[in-house]
Enzyme design. Structure first.
Site, short mmCIF file in Angstrom:
data_model
loop_
_atom_site.label_atom_id
_atom_site.label_comp_id
_atom_site.label_asym_id
_atom_site.label_seq_id
_atom_site.Cartn_x
_atom_site.Cartn_y
_atom_site.Cartn_z
N CYS A 198 -41.23 31.53 43.20
CA CYS A 198 -40.38 32.03 44.28
C CYS A 198 -39.97 30.99 45.13
CB CYS A 198 -41.25 33.23 45.17
SG CYS A 198 -42.79 33.12 45.54
N HIS A 203 -39.44 33.17 52.23
CA HIS A 203 -40.07 31.77 52.26
C HIS A 203 -39.19 30.65 52.96
CE1 HIS A 203 -43.12 33.33 49.90
NE2 HIS A 203 -43.22 32.79 48.70
N1 LIG Z 1 -45.04 38.55 45.13
C1 LIG Z 1 -43.91 37.24 44.87
O1 LIG Z 1 -43.38 37.15 45.89
C2 LIG Z 1 -43.97 36.66 43.55
C3 LIG Z 1 -44.65 37.16 42.38
N2 LIG Z 1 -44.59 36.28 41.39
C4 LIG Z 1 -45.39 36.86 40.43
O2 LIG Z 1 -45.06 38.07 39.69
C5 LIG Z 1 -46.28 38.78 39.40
C6 LIG Z 1 -46.67 39.96 40.12
O3 LIG Z 1 -46.90 39.72 41.48
P1 LIG Z 1 -47.23 40.81 42.43
O4 LIG Z 1 -46.53 41.91 42.44
O5 LIG Z 1 -47.30 39.81 43.74
O6 LIG Z 1 -48.87 41.01 42.42
P2 LIG Z 1 -49.76 42.37 42.83
O7 LIG Z 1 -50.76 41.93 42.80
O8 LIG Z 1 -49.07 42.88 43.88
O9 LIG Z 1 -49.27 43.26 41.52
C7 LIG Z 1 -49.90 43.06 40.17
C8 LIG Z 1 -49.68 44.07 39.42
O10 LIG Z 1 -50.21 43.86 37.89
C9 LIG Z 1 -50.75 44.93 37.63
N3 LIG Z 1 -51.98 44.68 37.14
C10 LIG Z 1 -53.05 44.14 37.23
N4 LIG Z 1 -54.21 44.12 36.08
C11 LIG Z 1 -53.40 44.70 35.33
C12 LIG Z 1 -54.05 45.07 33.95
N5 LIG Z 1 -55.24 44.43 33.47
N6 LIG Z 1 -53.06 45.70 33.10
C13 LIG Z 1 -51.83 46.08 33.51
N7 LIG Z 1 -51.33 45.87 34.72
C14 LIG Z 1 -52.15 45.24 35.50
C15 LIG Z 1 -51.00 45.89 38.85
O11 LIG Z 1 -51.39 47.16 38.55
P3 LIG Z 1 -52.27 48.07 39.32
O12 LIG Z 1 -51.78 48.67 40.77
O13 LIG Z 1 -52.76 49.34 38.61
O14 LIG Z 1 -53.67 47.28 39.60
C16 LIG Z 1 -49.74 45.40 39.75
O15 LIG Z 1 -48.69 46.50 39.23
C17 LIG Z 1 -47.47 37.65 39.47
O16 LIG Z 1 -47.50 37.03 38.17
C18 LIG Z 1 -47.14 36.71 40.52
O17 LIG Z 1 -47.52 35.38 40.19
C19 LIG Z 1 -43.57 35.54 41.15
C20 LIG Z 1 -42.47 35.32 42.12
C21 LIG Z 1 -42.95 35.83 43.46
N1 LIG Z 2 -47.39 32.13 44.60
C1 LIG Z 2 -46.31 32.43 45.12
C2 LIG Z 2 -45.92 33.78 44.72
C3 LIG Z 2 -46.23 33.66 43.15
O1 LIG Z 2 -46.85 34.78 42.57
O2 LIG Z 2 -45.57 32.62 42.25
P1 LIG Z 2 -46.18 32.24 40.80
O3 LIG Z 2 -45.44 33.40 40.15
O4 LIG Z 2 -45.49 31.18 40.50
O5 LIG Z 2 -47.72 32.34 40.65
C4 LIG Z 2 -46.49 32.67 46.80
O6 LIG Z 2 -47.69 32.79 46.99
O7 LIG Z 2 -45.55 32.97 47.60
#
Ligand SMILES: NC(=O)C1=CN([C@@H]2O[C@H](COP(=O)(O)OP(=O)(O)OC[C@H]3O[C@@H](n4cnc5c(N)ncnc54)[C@H](OP(=O)(O)O)[C@@H]3O)[C@@H](O)[C@H]2O)C=CC1
Ligand SMILES: N[C@@H](CC(=O)OP(=O)(O)O)C(=O)O
Length: 361
Positions: free
Chosen positions: A155, A252
């Site tokens: 992000c 951010h």
């Molecule tokens: N937040 C941000 O600003 C950004 C995040 N990202 C990336 O995006 C992805 C998601 O981030 P974020 O939404 O913040 O994370 P969260 O922790 O909020 O959500 C994670 C999700 O993954 C699911 N999950 C976890 N374990 C499993 C499993 N064993 N099988 C299937 N589903 C699973 C969870 O489901 P359940 O609720 O059932 O546990 C939930 O829906 C990450 O890879 C992160 O690095 C990238 C850019 C920006």
């Molecule tokens: N690490 C970023 C969000 C994120 O999940 O990034 P990445 O998908 O590169 O791990 C943050 O903490 O704001």
């Protein structure tokens, strides 16, 4: 639109998470897509979405998601989806996204797992949609007819590369970039950073973030090989990132200094004009989620600010302010990017819109 002329059926993996919730709001407002299947972990599977998700957005939970049964992230359960968006935790994204790819789905991922694979576009859709040239090679190498994977960036990277791309295109190669981030807590997912760690505080470490930013910028601002089989990252640009977590919910902020390779750098007025005039291919194609203005350049001395500016362009615009001469490099400025919109779900959706316009879906 789908082959039948209607909206594309969209699946969301990790639908209950921070990024997943943003996907659901944005998809529910987007005429190109219909929410078809929602997936999450075994903890959530089998529950109605409204019971599985701890809803954190100020937008209400869309009706089409409320009663949908959350599925396990098994490709067989997503039959009928034209496109699959992933907001999966990185600890499981590699295997699950790989299984969807093997099952011939078009996968648009937010997770880090496939970002640096040479044949995978790492695409910030207002910056480098030219990297979609890699998709044909991915399909040819794997024998898949429809399936491919496109990732979006970290992000913080997604905000940084936007002005850098505009400057590189207009004024030639950049030599050095130093960036310090002030990252919102929603970036850490849910429950994320403990309140006792972040309230009244700043945490000067986000594990793994700095090296990701430093590498991803080079891939995104680079090109693709002549045979379009692999990315060709920049080799002459050096990037140094320092990342901090701050008590802001969304958005951010990044303080950036840039040195151009050219002996005579552009003036501050030329730089402002360049950022204001920057346009991208997704805008020219009329993609629904493309912002009217890729960058909003502000002259107000105390902007950008997360609370005031994170929703610029519906969260798809980057706000750039405090553009001034740098006594060490050439120019410095402060930017703001919405980490779950252009930094995550919004970028994935625009990536898919672009793919549809170009006939990849
Ligand atoms: N937040 C941000 O600003 C950004 C995040 N990202 C990336 O995006 C992805 C998601 O981030 P974020 O939404 O913040 O994370 P969260 O922790 O909020 O959500 C994670 C999700 O993954 C699911 N999950 C976890 N374990 C499993 C499993 N064993 N099988 C299937 N589903 C699973 C969870 O489901 P359940 O609720 O059932 O546990 C939930 O829906 C990450 O890879 C992160 O690095 C990238 C850019 C920006
Ligand atoms: N690490 C970023 C969000 C994120 O999940 O990034 P990445 O998908 O590169 O791990 C943050 O903490 O704001």
């Amino acid at each position: 639109m789908s082959s039948t002329g209607g909206p594309l059926n969209a699946g969301v993996l990790g639908a209950t998470g921070t990024v997943g919730q943003r996907f659901i709001v944005l998809l529910s407002q987007n005429p190109m897509f219909r929410i078809h299947s929602l997936g999450a972990s075994e903890r959530s599977a089998g529950k109605a979405y409204r019971l599985a998700a701890k809803w954190k957005l100020s937008d209400p939970m869309p009706d089409e998601a409320r009663e949908a049964l959350v599925k396990p992230c098994d490709p067989a359960q997503f039959a009928g989806c034209d496109v699959v968006f992933s907001g999966l935790d990185a600890s499981v994204a590699g295997d699950i996204e790989g299984a969807f790819l093997a099952a011939d789905f078009a996968v648009f991922s937010n997770a880090k797992n496939y970002r640096m694979v040479p044949s995978v576009p790492l695409c910030v859709p207002v910056v480098n949609t030219d990297h979609y040239a890699l998709v044909a090679g991915q399909r040819a190498a794997s024998g898949r007819k429809k399936g491919f994977i496109v990732t979006n960036s970290n992000c913080s990277t997604s905000g940084l590369v936007v002005p850098l791309k505009a400057l590189q295109d207009r004024f030639g190669p950049l030599r050095r970039v130093v960036v310090t981030t002030l990252q919102a807590i929603s970036g850490a997912g849910y429950p994320g950073v403990a309140s006792l760690d972040i309230l009244d505080n700043i945490v000067p470490l986000i594990e793994g973030e700095e090296s990701k930013m430093e590498a991803e910028v080079l891939k995104i601002l680079g090109g693709v090989s002549a045979d379009a089989s692999a990315c060709a990252p920049l080799t002459d640009l050096r990037v140094s990132a320092t990342c901090n977590r701050v008590p802001v919910i969304d958005g951010h902020t990044e303080c950036v200094s840039v040195e151009f390779a050219a002996a005579t750098p552009p003036s501050i007025d030329e730089i402002k004009q360049c950022l204001r005039e920057y346009t991208c291919e997704a805008q020219r194609l009329g993609c629904y989620s493309a912002p009217a203005q890729v960058m909003q350049v502000t002259e107000e001395e105390d902007r950008p600010q997360p609370r005031l500016d994170r929703n610029a362009g519906g969260g798809m615009s980057v706000t750039v302010g405090r553009i001034r001469e740098c006594p060490v490099f050439h120019v410095k400025f402060t930017l703001l990017v919405h980490n779950t919109v252009l930094g995550a779900a919004g970028a994935s959706i625009l990536n898919a819109e672009y793919a549809a316009k170009k006939g990849y879906l």
